[in-house]
Design a protein around this motif. Structure first.
Motif, PDB file in Angstrom:
ATOM      1  N   GLU A   1      36.301  31.400  51.860  1.00 34.64           N
ATOM      2  CA  GLU A   1      35.747  30.053  51.762  1.00 34.64           C
ATOM      3  C   GLU A   1      35.814  29.564  50.308  1.00 34.64           C
ATOM      4  O   GLU A   1      35.810  30.356  49.369  1.00 34.64           O
ATOM      5  N   PRO A   2      35.909  28.242  50.103  1.00 32.98           N
ATOM      6  CA  PRO A   2      36.083  27.679  48.758  1.00 32.98           C
ATOM      7  C   PRO A   2      35.023  28.115  47.739  1.00 32.98           C
ATOM      8  O   PRO A   2      35.346  28.325  46.569  1.00 32.98           O
ATOM      9  N   SER A   3      33.781  28.287  48.150  1.00 37.07           N
ATOM     10  CA  SER A   3      32.756  28.696  47.183  1.00 37.07           C
ATOM     11  C   SER A   3      33.032  30.100  46.648  1.00 37.07           C
ATOM     12  O   SER A   3      32.689  30.410  45.501  1.00 37.07           O
ATOM     13  N   VAL A   4      33.649  30.947  47.451  1.00 29.81           N
ATOM     14  CA  VAL A   4      34.003  32.298  47.009  1.00 29.81           C
ATOM     15  C   VAL A   4      35.213  32.232  46.085  1.00 29.81           C
ATOM     16  O   VAL A   4      35.242  32.881  45.033  1.00 29.81           O
ATOM     17  N   ILE A   5      36.206  31.436  46.436  1.00 26.16           N
ATOM     18  CA  ILE A   5      37.394  31.274  45.590  1.00 26.16           C
ATOM     19  C   ILE A   5      36.983  30.784  44.205  1.00 26.16           C
ATOM     20  O   ILE A   5      37.516  31.234  43.193  1.00 26.16           O
ATOM     21  N   ALA A   6      36.017  29.894  44.140  1.00 27.05           N
ATOM     22  CA  ALA A   6      35.577  29.307  42.868  1.00 27.05           C
ATOM     23  C   ALA A   6      34.953  30.332  41.927  1.00 27.05           C
ATOM     24  O   ALA A   6      34.844  30.081  40.722  1.00 27.05           O
ATOM     25  N   GLU A   7      34.562  31.489  42.443  1.00 30.70           N
ATOM     26  CA  GLU A   7      33.956  32.512  41.597  1.00 30.70           C
ATOM     27  C   GLU A   7      34.986  33.278  40.763  1.00 30.70           C
ATOM     28  O   GLU A   7      34.619  34.013  39.849  1.00 30.70           O
ATOM     29  N   TYR A   8      36.259  33.085  41.069  1.00 31.92           N
ATOM     30  CA  TYR A   8      37.326  33.663  40.241  1.00 31.92           C
ATOM     31  C   TYR A   8      37.565  32.701  39.093  1.00 31.92           C
ATOM     32  O   TYR A   8      38.102  31.614  39.284  1.00 31.92           O
ATOM     33  N   THR A   9      37.150  33.091  37.895  1.00 34.10           N
ATOM     34  CA  THR A   9      37.198  32.174  36.762  1.00 34.10           C
ATOM     35  C   THR A   9      37.979  32.687  35.563  1.00 34.10           C
ATOM     36  O   THR A   9      38.281  31.904  34.661  1.00 34.10           O
ATOM     37  N   ILE A  10      38.283  33.995  35.519  1.00 32.56           N
ATOM     38  CA  ILE A  10      38.921  34.576  34.340  1.00 32.56           C
ATOM     39  C   ILE A  10      40.065  35.491  34.781  1.00 32.56           C
ATOM     40  O   ILE A  10      39.854  36.394  35.597  1.00 32.56           O
TER      41      ILE A  10
ATOM     42  N   GLY B   1      40.604  48.987  49.299  1.00 33.64           N
ATOM     43  CA  GLY B   1      41.381  49.083  48.066  1.00 33.64           C
ATOM     44  C   GLY B   1      41.012  47.962  47.117  1.00 33.64           C
ATOM     45  O   GLY B   1      40.409  46.964  47.524  1.00 33.64           O
ATOM     46  N   TYR B   2      41.356  48.139  45.852  1.00 29.76           N
ATOM     47  CA  TYR B   2      41.082  47.135  44.824  1.00 29.76           C
ATOM     48  C   TYR B   2      42.388  46.510  44.370  1.00 29.76           C
ATOM     49  O   TYR B   2      43.376  47.224  44.142  1.00 29.76           O
ATOM     50  N   PHE B   3      42.377  45.191  44.213  1.00 35.93           N
ATOM     51  CA  PHE B   3      43.576  44.449  43.841  1.00 35.93           C
ATOM     52  C   PHE B   3      43.213  43.373  42.831  1.00 35.93           C
ATOM     53  O   PHE B   3      42.224  42.660  43.007  1.00 35.93           O
ATOM     54  N   VAL B   4      44.033  43.246  41.788  1.00 34.80           N
ATOM     55  CA  VAL B   4      43.818  42.170  40.823  1.00 34.80           C
ATOM     56  C   VAL B   4      44.231  40.852  41.477  1.00 34.80           C
ATOM     57  O   VAL B   4      45.165  40.810  42.288  1.00 34.80           O
ATOM     58  N   ILE B   5      43.517  39.801  41.161  1.00 28.74           N
ATOM     59  CA  ILE B   5      43.870  38.476  41.680  1.00 28.74           C
ATOM     60  C   ILE B   5      45.023  37.965  40.820  1.00 28.74           C
ATOM     61  O   ILE B   5      44.917  37.895  39.597  1.00 28.74           O
ATOM     62  N   ALA B   6      46.135  37.624  41.472  1.00 31.48           N
ATOM     63  CA  ALA B   6      47.403  37.415  40.764  1.00 31.48           C
ATOM     64  C   ALA B   6      47.761  35.961  40.500  1.00 31.48           C
ATOM     65  O   ALA B   6      48.840  35.698  39.988  1.00 31.48           O
ATOM     66  N   ASN B   7      46.897  35.042  40.831  1.00 30.56           N
ATOM     67  CA  ASN B   7      47.206  33.653  40.498  1.00 30.56           C
ATOM     68  C   ASN B   7      46.131  33.113  39.564  1.00 30.56           C
ATOM     69  O   ASN B   7      45.164  33.799  39.237  1.00 30.56           O
ATOM     70  N   GLU B   8      46.318  31.883  39.146  1.00 30.97           N
ATOM     71  CA  GLU B   8      45.422  31.286  38.179  1.00 30.97           C
ATOM     72  C   GLU B   8      44.085  30.929  38.808  1.00 30.97           C
ATOM     73  O   GLU B   8      44.027  30.534  39.972  1.00 30.97           O
ATOM     74  N   PRO B   9      42.994  31.041  38.035  1.00 28.00           N
ATOM     75  CA  PRO B   9      41.710  30.531  38.525  1.00 28.00           C
ATOM     76  C   PRO B   9      41.845  29.043  38.868  1.00 28.00           C
ATOM     77  O   PRO B   9      42.597  28.308  38.228  1.00 28.00           O
TER      78      PRO B   9
ATOM     79  N   SER C   1      35.638  41.254  48.793  1.00 25.57           N
ATOM     80  CA  SER C   1      34.451  41.060  47.963  1.00 25.57           C
ATOM     81  C   SER C   1      34.606  39.739  47.219  1.00 25.57           C
ATOM     82  O   SER C   1      35.674  39.126  47.219  1.00 25.57           O
ATOM     83  N   ARG C   2      33.576  39.346  46.564  1.00 25.93           N
ATOM     84  CA  ARG C   2      33.677  38.226  45.627  1.00 25.93           C
ATOM     85  C   ARG C   2      34.450  38.732  44.410  1.00 25.93           C
ATOM     86  O   ARG C   2      34.624  39.938  44.236  1.00 25.93           O
ATOM     87  N   ALA C   3      34.938  37.833  43.563  1.00 23.94           N
ATOM     88  CA  ALA C   3      35.668  38.242  42.358  1.00 23.94           C
ATOM     89  C   ALA C   3      34.787  39.169  41.523  1.00 23.94           C
ATOM     90  O   ALA C   3      33.600  38.898  41.336  1.00 23.94           O
ATOM     91  N   GLN C   4      35.375  40.257  41.053  1.00 24.58           N
ATOM     92  CA  GLN C   4      34.636  41.259  40.294  1.00 24.58           C
ATOM     93  C   GLN C   4      35.227  41.420  38.896  1.00 24.58           C
ATOM     94  O   GLN C   4      36.379  41.081  38.656  1.00 24.58           O
ATOM     95  N   GLY C   5      34.435  41.998  38.024  1.00 21.90           N
ATOM     96  CA  GLY C   5      34.893  42.323  36.679  1.00 21.90           C
ATOM     97  C   GLY C   5      34.790  41.145  35.735  1.00 21.90           C
ATOM     98  O   GLY C   5      34.644  39.997  36.149  1.00 21.90           O
ATOM     99  N   SER C   6      34.890  41.462  34.463  1.00 17.45           N
ATOM    100  CA  SER C   6      34.763  40.422  33.436  1.00 17.45           C
ATOM    101  C   SER C   6      36.102  39.814  33.058  1.00 17.45           C
ATOM    102  O   SER C   6      36.157  38.880  32.262  1.00 17.45           O
ATOM    103  N   GLY C   7      37.191  40.338  33.624  1.00 18.93           N
ATOM    104  CA  GLY C   7      38.503  39.793  33.311  1.00 18.93           C
ATOM    105  C   GLY C   7      38.881  40.059  31.863  1.00 18.93           C
ATOM    106  O   GLY C   7      38.286  40.895  31.189  1.00 18.93           O
ATOM    107  N   PHE C   8      39.879  39.340  31.394  1.00 18.19           N
ATOM    108  CA  PHE C   8      40.360  39.486  30.026  1.00 18.19           C
ATOM    109  C   PHE C   8      39.848  38.321  29.197  1.00 18.19           C
ATOM    110  O   PHE C   8      40.201  37.183  29.457  1.00 18.19           O
ATOM    111  N   GLY C   9      39.032  38.606  28.203  1.00 19.67           N
ATOM    112  CA  GLY C   9      38.516  37.559  27.315  1.00 19.67           C
ATOM    113  C   GLY C   9      39.597  37.124  26.338  1.00 19.67           C
ATOM    114  O   GLY C   9      39.689  37.662  25.233  1.00 19.67           O
ATOM    115  N   LEU C  10      40.413  36.190  26.742  1.00 18.51           N
ATOM    116  CA  LEU C  10      41.563  35.799  25.931  1.00 18.51           C
ATOM    117  C   LEU C  10      41.200  34.938  24.736  1.00 18.51           C
ATOM    118  O   LEU C  10      41.994  34.803  23.807  1.00 18.51           O
ATOM    119  N   SER C  11      40.012  34.369  24.715  1.00 22.11           N
ATOM    120  CA  SER C  11      39.642  33.473  23.612  1.00 22.11           C
ATOM    121  C   SER C  11      39.664  34.200  22.264  1.00 22.11           C
ATOM    122  O   SER C  11      39.947  33.590  21.233  1.00 22.11           O
TER     123      SER C  11
END
Length: 127
Positions: A26-35, A49-57, A88-98
């Motif tokens: 659902e869209p509210s879950v997709i929106a939790e992928y931010t980084i 299994g665990y998989f990295v989300i491969a497209n842009e937030p 699951s919902r998006a997990q992890g802190s991702g890569f802090g590119l800033s």
């Protein structure tokens, strides 16, 4: 860990023996992928299994780059599109590119780890 349903909306050739899969929770879950670099847990029946989300937030779906292998990967690849799986919902802190703004950035990726290249490159080019 709580999981939510997601529909397998597409499977295409990802190149190099990989398969690109698109999942639509659902869209509210997709929106939790931010980084870029965040990941999800996928459950197909008893397989997990665990998989990295491969497209842009901000995309309308979650894209995975999957290497056929025993467990959740093969279970997902055996399914026809239109079938529901659990994620699951998006997990992890991702890569802090800033912290790399204005500095060269080199990514060394291999195997299905190349999945993170696209969202990292997109985020980097946006800065």
């Amino acid at each position: 860990m709580s999981v939510v349903p997601a529909t397998l909306v597409a499977k295409t050739n990802g190149g190099g023996g990989l398969v690109r899969g698109a999942l639509s929770p659902e869209p509210s879950v997709i929106a939790e992928y931010t980084i870029p670099g965040q990941y999800l847990e996928l459950r197909v029946g008893e397989a997990k299994g665990y998989f990295v989300i491969a497209n842009e937030p901000g995309a309308a779906f979650w894209e995975l780059l999957v290497r056929p292998s025993p467990g959740a990967a093969d279970a997902l690849l055996a399914l026809p599109t239109g079938v529901s799986v659990q994620v699951s919902r998006a997990q992890g802190s991702g890569f802090g590119l800033s912290r790399f703004e204005g500095k060269p950035l080199v990514l060394a990726l291999g195997g299905s780890g190349v999945a993170v290249a696209k969202p990292v490159a997109s985020a980097r080019s946006a800065t």
